[in-house]
Design a protein around this motif. Structure first.
Motif, mmCIF file in Angstrom:
data_model
loop_
_atom_site.group_PDB
_atom_site.id
_atom_site.type_symbol
_atom_site.label_atom_id
_atom_site.label_comp_id
_atom_site.label_asym_id
_atom_site.label_seq_id
_atom_site.Cartn_x
_atom_site.Cartn_y
_atom_site.Cartn_z
ATOM 1 N N PHE A 33 0.769 -1.138 0.207
ATOM 2 C CA PHE A 33 -0.134 0.071 0.112
ATOM 3 C C PHE A 33 0.815 1.075 -0.079
ATOM 4 C CE2 PHE A 33 -2.069 -3.454 2.340
ATOM 5 C CZ PHE A 33 -3.322 -3.837 1.603
ATOM 6 N N GLY A 34 2.073 1.103 -0.258
ATOM 7 C CA GLY A 34 2.967 2.136 -0.231
ATOM 8 C C GLY A 34 2.787 3.384 -1.161
ATOM 9 N N ARG A 35 2.422 2.861 -2.437
ATOM 10 C CA ARG A 35 2.146 4.214 -3.232
ATOM 11 C C ARG A 35 0.746 4.886 -3.044
ATOM 12 N NH1 ARG A 35 2.284 1.208 -8.815
ATOM 13 N NH2 ARG A 35 1.776 3.176 -9.693
ATOM 14 N N LEU A 60 -1.604 0.875 9.342
ATOM 15 C CA LEU A 60 -1.667 -0.476 9.945
ATOM 16 C C LEU A 60 -1.635 -1.736 8.690
ATOM 17 C CD1 LEU A 60 -2.069 -2.127 12.433
ATOM 18 C CD2 LEU A 60 -4.485 -2.353 11.977
ATOM 19 N N PHE A 61 -2.390 -1.442 7.929
ATOM 20 C CA PHE A 61 -2.075 -2.615 6.825
ATOM 21 C C PHE A 61 -0.641 -2.476 6.065
ATOM 22 C CE2 PHE A 61 -6.367 -3.472 7.441
ATOM 23 C CZ PHE A 61 -6.619 -4.631 7.042
ATOM 24 N N SER A 62 0.057 -1.414 6.030
ATOM 25 C CA SER A 62 1.124 -1.317 5.325
ATOM 26 C C SER A 62 2.293 -1.675 6.372
ATOM 27 C CB SER A 62 1.374 0.383 5.208
ATOM 28 O OG SER A 62 0.687 0.798 4.163
ATOM 29 N N PHE A 63 2.069 -1.536 7.506
ATOM 30 C CA PHE A 63 3.444 -1.933 8.374
ATOM 31 C C PHE A 63 3.052 -2.776 9.682
ATOM 32 C CE2 PHE A 63 3.751 2.667 6.756
ATOM 33 C CZ PHE A 63 4.689 2.459 5.898
ATOM 34 N N GLY A 64 1.722 -2.864 10.203
ATOM 35 C CA GLY A 64 1.338 -3.347 11.273
ATOM 36 C C GLY A 64 0.863 -4.748 11.354
ATOM 37 N N LEU A 87 -5.367 -9.091 6.832
ATOM 38 C CA LEU A 87 -4.452 -8.750 7.925
ATOM 39 C C LEU A 87 -3.714 -9.781 8.722
ATOM 40 C CD1 LEU A 87 -3.341 -6.095 9.431
ATOM 41 C CD2 LEU A 87 -5.228 -6.416 11.031
ATOM 42 N N LYS A 88 -4.218 -10.799 8.722
ATOM 43 C CA LYS A 88 -3.801 -12.042 9.317
ATOM 44 C C LYS A 88 -2.701 -12.544 8.238
ATOM 45 C CE LYS A 88 -7.605 -14.013 12.017
ATOM 46 N NZ LYS A 88 -8.418 -15.087 12.232
ATOM 47 N N VAL A 145 10.226 -22.020 7.111
ATOM 48 C CA VAL A 145 10.067 -20.683 6.042
ATOM 49 C C VAL A 145 11.202 -20.817 5.112
ATOM 50 C CG1 VAL A 145 9.598 -18.236 5.678
ATOM 51 C CG2 VAL A 145 8.872 -19.172 7.472
ATOM 52 N N ASP A 146 10.924 -20.767 3.924
ATOM 53 C CA ASP A 146 12.046 -20.839 2.672
ATOM 54 C C ASP A 146 11.881 -19.445 2.127
ATOM 55 O OD1 ASP A 146 12.559 -23.690 2.909
ATOM 56 O OD2 ASP A 146 10.858 -24.459 1.877
ATOM 57 N N TYR A 147 10.677 -18.841 1.667
ATOM 58 C CA TYR A 147 10.764 -17.747 1.084
ATOM 59 C C TYR A 147 9.377 -16.884 1.752
ATOM 60 C CZ TYR A 147 8.989 -14.369 -2.579
ATOM 61 O OH TYR A 147 8.429 -13.433 -3.082
ATOM 62 N N VAL A 148 9.359 -15.580 1.821
ATOM 63 C CA VAL A 148 8.466 -14.620 2.174
ATOM 64 C C VAL A 148 8.711 -13.299 1.330
ATOM 65 C CG1 VAL A 148 9.790 -13.717 4.073
ATOM 66 C CG2 VAL A 148 7.100 -13.613 3.902
ATOM 67 N N ILE A 149 7.579 -12.950 1.103
ATOM 68 C CA ILE A 149 7.566 -11.376 0.296
ATOM 69 C C ILE A 149 7.873 -10.453 1.392
ATOM 70 C CG2 ILE A 149 5.778 -12.113 -1.501
ATOM 71 C CD1 ILE A 149 3.836 -10.440 0.164
ATOM 72 N N GLY A 150 8.381 -9.346 0.629
ATOM 73 C CA GLY A 150 8.498 -8.030 1.584
ATOM 74 C C GLY A 150 7.291 -7.388 1.734
ATOM 75 N N ARG A 151 7.394 -6.602 2.926
ATOM 76 C CA ARG A 151 6.063 -5.522 3.263
ATOM 77 C C ARG A 151 6.568 -4.256 2.816
ATOM 78 N NH1 ARG A 151 2.465 -6.526 8.740
ATOM 79 N NH2 ARG A 151 1.342 -5.034 7.038
ATOM 80 N N ASP A 152 5.756 -3.317 2.972
ATOM 81 C CA ASP A 152 5.840 -1.967 2.824
ATOM 82 C C ASP A 152 6.836 -1.329 3.950
ATOM 83 O OD1 ASP A 152 4.325 -1.275 0.485
ATOM 84 O OD2 ASP A 152 2.693 -1.456 1.878
#
Length: 247
Positions: A33-35, A60-64, A87-88, A145-152
């Protein structure tokens, strides 16, 4: 996210901006949601007395995480079931970013799941959405965990990320330098060994040539065929004495 940014351009009021935010939070394809957060029209919501809660919700959805939402209570708008599930998922992504081994007890607590089956279904759904990948071990009650996407990323965290990457780069340079030294040492060892092998082969060739010349000289002088480098000195002396007594 593109459709949200396009819709934002035609938003005529703060209520319209909130509607765009709600669409982004509802969309199962949007997990960054950064943009949207950086859009000037959305940023103005932070100063709105009526809709600032939606600015905080987008933060919250961006970082929390879900636990932060629970702790905020009535300060944030109520979420739909679809938004809670998202959010989960985002909470799971944050956990997987910090821990390569996720224990069931931690996940049950942080994801607010009532059973292990519910938690496992949530993880499988997140995997299906390609948010992370890993091995679910029911016997040991954990996920590897093998791989996970990054968050904002918050702007204030960029310096920390830069420092971490810079440190990682320096460590890589040191490792590469050590590897280069090991390669040079190995190459030097190989060259030394090859030189020793050549010198040994040359010396062996000289010894063989000398033995051949010596053997040939003795044979041409009428020596017994048994007189050679393999005959003992006693046998050679006896052979000489015997030939001296011959008429």
């Amino acid at each position: 996210m593109e459709f949200c940014l396009i819709a934002l351009k035609t938003a005529a009021s703060e209520a319209d901006i909130v509607a765009v935010i709600q669409k982004a939070l509802d969309d199962e394809r949007v997990y960054h949601f950064g943009r949207l957060l950086e859009a000037p029209a959305v940023a103005k919501l932070a100063e709105s007395q009526e809709f600032s809660a939606y600015w905080n919700l987008l933060q919250l959805f961006s970082f929390g995480t879900l636990s932060e939402y629970r702790a905020a209570g009535a300060q944030l708008p109520e979420l739909s079931e679809q938004q809670i599930e998202k959010l989960k998922h985002l909470t799971l992504v944050s956990l997987a970013s910090h821990f390569k081994i996720l224990e069931y007890d931690l996940l049950l607590k942080e994801l607010d799941c009532q059973s292990e089956q519910q938690m496992e279904d949530l993880v499988i759904e997140a995997t299906y959405r390609k948010l992370l990948s890993g091995k679910l071990d029911q016997q040991r009650r954990l996920i590897e965990v093998d791989y996970v996407i990054g968050r904002d990323v918050r702007r204030e965290d960029l310096q920390k990320i830069f420092n971490s990457l810079n440190y990682w780069s320096l460590v890589c340079e040191d490792v590469l330098a050590d590897i280069s030294k090991d390669i040079e040492l190995a190459n030097s060892s190989v060259l030394t060994k090859r030189k020793e092998e050549r010198e040994f082969a040359s010396a062996l060739q000289e010894v063989r040539a000398s033995q051949f010349a010596s053997s040939k000289a003795r044979k041409s002088g009428g020596e017994s065929v048994f007189e050679s480098q393999y005959a003992s000195s006693e046998y050679q002396r006896e052979d000489i004495r015997t030939r001296g007594r011959a008429p």
